[in-house]
Design a protein around this motif. Structure first.
Motif, PDB file in Angstrom:
ATOM      1  N   LEU A  49      13.959 -21.207   9.980  1.00 49.29           N
ATOM      2  CA  LEU A  49      12.718 -20.583   9.611  1.00 49.29           C
ATOM      3  C   LEU A  49      11.452 -21.529   9.966  1.00 49.29           C
ATOM      4  CD1 LEU A  49      13.660 -19.874   5.686  1.00 49.29           C
ATOM      5  CD2 LEU A  49      13.198 -18.004   7.630  1.00 49.29           C
ATOM      6  N   VAL A  50      11.521 -22.843   9.825  1.00 51.19           N
ATOM      7  CA  VAL A  50      10.273 -23.403  10.510  1.00 51.19           C
ATOM      8  C   VAL A  50      10.193 -23.328  12.041  1.00 51.19           C
ATOM      9  CG1 VAL A  50       9.664 -26.012  10.973  1.00 51.19           C
ATOM     10  CG2 VAL A  50      10.737 -25.331   8.641  1.00 51.19           C
ATOM     11  N   VAL A  51      11.296 -23.153  12.777  1.00 54.58           N
ATOM     12  CA  VAL A  51      11.279 -22.970  14.168  1.00 54.58           C
ATOM     13  C   VAL A  51      10.603 -21.694  14.360  1.00 54.58           C
ATOM     14  CG1 VAL A  51      12.472 -22.640  16.178  1.00 54.58           C
ATOM     15  CG2 VAL A  51      13.193 -24.596  14.922  1.00 54.58           C
ATOM     16  N   VAL A  52      11.009 -20.609  13.697  1.00 52.16           N
ATOM     17  CA  VAL A  52      10.470 -19.279  13.718  1.00 52.16           C
ATOM     18  C   VAL A  52       8.922 -19.541  13.519  1.00 52.16           C
ATOM     19  CG1 VAL A  52      10.592 -16.935  12.743  1.00 52.16           C
ATOM     20  CG2 VAL A  52      12.603 -18.012  13.328  1.00 52.16           C
ATOM     21  N   GLY A  53       8.781 -20.118  12.272  1.00 57.02           N
ATOM     22  CA  GLY A  53       7.257 -20.098  11.917  1.00 57.02           C
ATOM     23  C   GLY A  53       6.545 -20.837  13.050  1.00 57.02           C
ATOM     24  N   VAL A  54       6.764 -21.911  13.779  1.00 55.97           N
ATOM     25  CA  VAL A  54       6.182 -22.584  14.690  1.00 55.97           C
ATOM     26  C   VAL A  54       6.062 -21.594  15.795  1.00 55.97           C
ATOM     27  CG1 VAL A  54       6.171 -24.452  16.310  1.00 55.97           C
ATOM     28  CG2 VAL A  54       6.721 -24.866  13.785  1.00 55.97           C
ATOM     29  N   VAL A  55       7.039 -20.953  16.265  1.00 54.64           N
ATOM     30  CA  VAL A  55       6.756 -20.007  17.458  1.00 54.64           C
ATOM     31  C   VAL A  55       6.020 -18.899  16.981  1.00 54.64           C
ATOM     32  CG1 VAL A  55       7.868 -18.283  18.739  1.00 54.64           C
ATOM     33  CG2 VAL A  55       8.928 -20.564  18.251  1.00 54.64           C
ATOM     34  N   VAL A  56       5.995 -18.417  15.921  1.00 54.88           N
ATOM     35  CA  VAL A  56       5.309 -17.302  15.884  1.00 54.88           C
ATOM     36  C   VAL A  56       3.569 -17.652  15.462  1.00 54.88           C
ATOM     37  CG1 VAL A  56       4.502 -15.691  13.561  1.00 54.88           C
ATOM     38  CG2 VAL A  56       7.000 -15.800  14.653  1.00 54.88           C
ATOM     39  N   ARG A  57       3.517 -18.842  14.875  1.00 54.41           N
ATOM     40  CA  ARG A  57       2.180 -19.467  14.652  1.00 54.41           C
ATOM     41  C   ARG A  57       1.499 -19.841  15.894  1.00 54.41           C
ATOM     42  NH1 ARG A  57       0.926 -24.868  11.188  1.00 54.41           N
ATOM     43  NH2 ARG A  57      -1.259 -24.822  11.264  1.00 54.41           N
ATOM     44  N   ARG A  79      10.036  -8.488  12.201  1.00 55.89           N
ATOM     45  CA  ARG A  79      11.343  -9.059  11.747  1.00 55.89           C
ATOM     46  C   ARG A  79      11.299 -10.488  11.158  1.00 55.89           C
ATOM     47  NH1 ARG A  79      13.980  -6.336  16.932  1.00 55.89           N
ATOM     48  NH2 ARG A  79      13.917  -4.387  16.346  1.00 55.89           N
ATOM     49  N   ALA A  80      10.422 -11.196  11.817  1.00 57.45           N
ATOM     50  CA  ALA A  80      10.424 -12.679  11.160  1.00 57.45           C
ATOM     51  C   ALA A  80      10.009 -12.526   9.971  1.00 57.45           C
ATOM     52  CB  ALA A  80       9.456 -13.426  12.041  1.00 57.45           C
ATOM     53  N   ALA A  81       8.713 -11.630   9.688  1.00 56.97           N
ATOM     54  CA  ALA A  81       8.383 -11.470   8.089  1.00 56.97           C
ATOM     55  C   ALA A  81       9.567 -11.162   7.155  1.00 56.97           C
ATOM     56  CB  ALA A  81       6.963 -10.779   8.331  1.00 56.97           C
ATOM     57  N   ALA A  82      10.252 -10.145   7.543  1.00 58.56           N
ATOM     58  CA  ALA A  82      11.349  -9.720   6.800  1.00 58.56           C
ATOM     59  C   ALA A  82      12.401 -10.489   6.676  1.00 58.56           C
ATOM     60  CB  ALA A  82      11.874  -8.323   7.490  1.00 58.56           C
ATOM     61  N   LEU A  83      12.849 -11.463   7.693  1.00 62.93           N
ATOM     62  CA  LEU A  83      13.620 -12.522   7.471  1.00 62.93           C
ATOM     63  C   LEU A  83      13.108 -13.524   6.319  1.00 62.93           C
ATOM     64  CD1 LEU A  83      16.166 -14.051   8.516  1.00 62.93           C
ATOM     65  CD2 LEU A  83      14.644 -15.138  10.113  1.00 62.93           C
ATOM     66  N   ALA A  84      11.991 -13.929   6.705  1.00 63.49           N
ATOM     67  CA  ALA A  84      11.148 -14.814   5.688  1.00 63.49           C
ATOM     68  C   ALA A  84      11.360 -14.444   4.175  1.00 63.49           C
ATOM     69  CB  ALA A  84       9.771 -15.206   6.115  1.00 63.49           C
ATOM     70  N   LYS A  85      10.971 -13.113   3.965  1.00 66.83           N
ATOM     71  CA  LYS A  85      11.053 -12.538   2.777  1.00 66.83           C
ATOM     72  C   LYS A  85      12.624 -12.526   2.156  1.00 66.83           C
ATOM     73  CE  LYS A  85       9.261  -8.870  -0.129  1.00 66.83           C
ATOM     74  NZ  LYS A  85       8.152  -9.051  -0.773  1.00 66.83           N
ATOM     75  N   ALA A  86      13.622 -12.190   2.874  1.00 67.65           N
ATOM     76  CA  ALA A  86      14.966 -12.332   2.357  1.00 67.65           C
ATOM     77  C   ALA A  86      15.309 -13.818   2.059  1.00 67.65           C
ATOM     78  CB  ALA A  86      15.847 -11.604   3.437  1.00 67.65           C
ATOM     79  N   ALA A  87      14.847 -14.643   2.926  1.00 63.34           N
ATOM     80  CA  ALA A  87      15.194 -15.985   2.639  1.00 63.34           C
ATOM     81  C   ALA A  87      14.572 -16.529   1.604  1.00 63.34           C
ATOM     82  CB  ALA A  87      14.864 -16.855   3.969  1.00 63.34           C
ATOM     83  N   ALA A  88      13.470 -16.267   1.087  1.00 64.53           N
ATOM     84  CA  ALA A  88      12.725 -16.604   0.012  1.00 64.53           C
ATOM     85  C   ALA A  88      13.418 -16.134  -1.339  1.00 64.53           C
ATOM     86  CB  ALA A  88      11.212 -16.129   0.072  1.00 64.53           C
ATOM     87  N   TRP A 138       6.176 -20.161   4.005  1.00 63.91           N
ATOM     88  CA  TRP A 138       5.310 -20.601   5.068  1.00 63.91           C
ATOM     89  C   TRP A 138       5.459 -19.698   6.412  1.00 63.91           C
ATOM     90  CZ3 TRP A 138       6.512 -22.922   9.951  1.00 63.91           C
ATOM     91  CH2 TRP A 138       5.305 -23.675  10.704  1.00 63.91           C
ATOM     92  N   VAL A 139       6.667 -19.374   6.536  1.00 63.68           N
ATOM     93  CA  VAL A 139       6.822 -18.327   7.901  1.00 63.68           C
ATOM     94  C   VAL A 139       6.193 -16.850   7.554  1.00 63.68           C
ATOM     95  CG1 VAL A 139       8.439 -16.883   9.087  1.00 63.68           C
ATOM     96  CG2 VAL A 139       8.854 -19.198   8.792  1.00 63.68           C
ATOM     97  N   GLU A 140       6.433 -16.529   6.421  1.00 63.52           N
ATOM     98  CA  GLU A 140       5.245 -15.518   5.831  1.00 63.52           C
ATOM     99  C   GLU A 140       3.960 -15.547   6.320  1.00 63.52           C
ATOM    100  OE1 GLU A 140       5.770 -13.383   2.070  1.00 63.52           O
ATOM    101  OE2 GLU A 140       7.727 -13.460   2.054  1.00 63.52           O
ATOM    102  N   HIS A 141       3.524 -16.712   5.762  1.00 67.78           N
ATOM    103  CA  HIS A 141       2.242 -17.032   5.949  1.00 67.78           C
ATOM    104  C   HIS A 141       1.867 -17.149   7.556  1.00 67.78           C
ATOM    105  CE1 HIS A 141      -1.797 -18.981   5.386  1.00 67.78           C
ATOM    106  NE2 HIS A 141      -1.696 -19.762   6.160  1.00 67.78           N
ATOM    107  N   CYS A 142       2.624 -17.606   8.089  1.00 70.69           N
ATOM    108  CA  CYS A 142       2.426 -17.885   9.790  1.00 70.69           C
ATOM    109  C   CYS A 142       2.449 -16.243  10.332  1.00 70.69           C
ATOM    110  CB  CYS A 142       3.495 -18.764  10.550  1.00 70.69           C
ATOM    111  SG  CYS A 142       3.444 -20.086  10.066  1.00 70.69           S
ATOM    112  N   CYS A 143       3.090 -15.458   9.711  1.00 69.51           N
ATOM    113  CA  CYS A 143       3.071 -14.029  10.374  1.00 69.51           C
ATOM    114  C   CYS A 143       1.884 -13.058   9.885  1.00 69.51           C
ATOM    115  CB  CYS A 143       4.508 -13.272   9.659  1.00 69.51           C
ATOM    116  SG  CYS A 143       5.997 -13.897  10.401  1.00 69.51           S
ATOM    117  N   ARG A 144       1.056 -13.579   9.368  1.00 72.22           N
ATOM    118  CA  ARG A 144      -0.325 -12.867   8.906  1.00 72.22           C
ATOM    119  C   ARG A 144      -1.187 -12.919  10.230  1.00 72.22           C
ATOM    120  NH1 ARG A 144      -2.148 -15.242   3.296  1.00 72.22           N
ATOM    121  NH2 ARG A 144      -0.238 -14.327   2.258  1.00 72.22           N
TER     122      ARG A 144
END
Length: 156
Positions: A49-57, A79-88, A138-144
């Motif tokens: 998730l952190v890696v995905v967040g860094v890339v998206v951000r 998809r990253a936002a959906a993954l983040a929501k499911a992981a949360a 954090w990934v959800e926040h990065c996907c905004r």
């Protein structure tokens, strides 16, 4: 899709904690020993998730979103936002389960040797759940989408 609310995560965690506490209270004598590896399974998820967040951000900040080469496709961000929501949600449930077990074991740690031996694994699991929730939010926040400078309404 809306952002994950902390209230929803808290309800999931508390419900899972109560259910786990009731189950572990009843069946603790039949549960095998809890190793630290049992709860550590969510740490790789948090790292991903952190890696995905860094890339998206980084792609959102440099405005490299689109269908072209070297760009991040908008569907991938969704998809990253959906993954983040499911992981949360999973992280909140896992943290709740481990917290329920922890509530049962802490009073028993001086009475039962098994309880004191199981505590490190339970703590590792509880922390893993909380870390996963944090990484997912954090990934959800990065996907905004970044705010455009001209989008703000004129002050009245």
């Amino acid at each position: 899709m809306t952002a994950t609310r902390l209230r929803d995560l808290a309800v999931i965690a508390v419900t899972a904690a109560v259910a786990a506490w009731l189950l572990i209270r009843t069946f603790y004598g039949t549960v095998p020993p809890i190793s630290p590896f049992a709860g550590a399974s969510l740490y790789p998820v948090a790292v991903v998730l952190v890696v995905v967040g860094v890339v998206v951000r980084s792609r959102l900040r440099s405005r490299r979103i689109g269908p072209g080469p070297g760009q991040l496709h908008p569907i991938t961000v969704a998809r990253a936002a959906a993954l983040a929501k499911a992981a949360a949600l999973v992280g909140a449930a896992a943290a709740g389960v481990w917290a329920g077990v922890l509530v049962h074991l802490v009073p028993l740690r001086g009475v039962l040797r098994a309880a004191s031996e199981d505590l490190p694994g339970v703590v590792v699991g509880a922390v893993a759940g909380v870390v996963t929730v944090g990484a997912a939010l954090w990934v959800e926040h990065c996907c905004r989408t970044p705010d455009e400078p001209g989008d703000d309404p004129a002050p009245s």
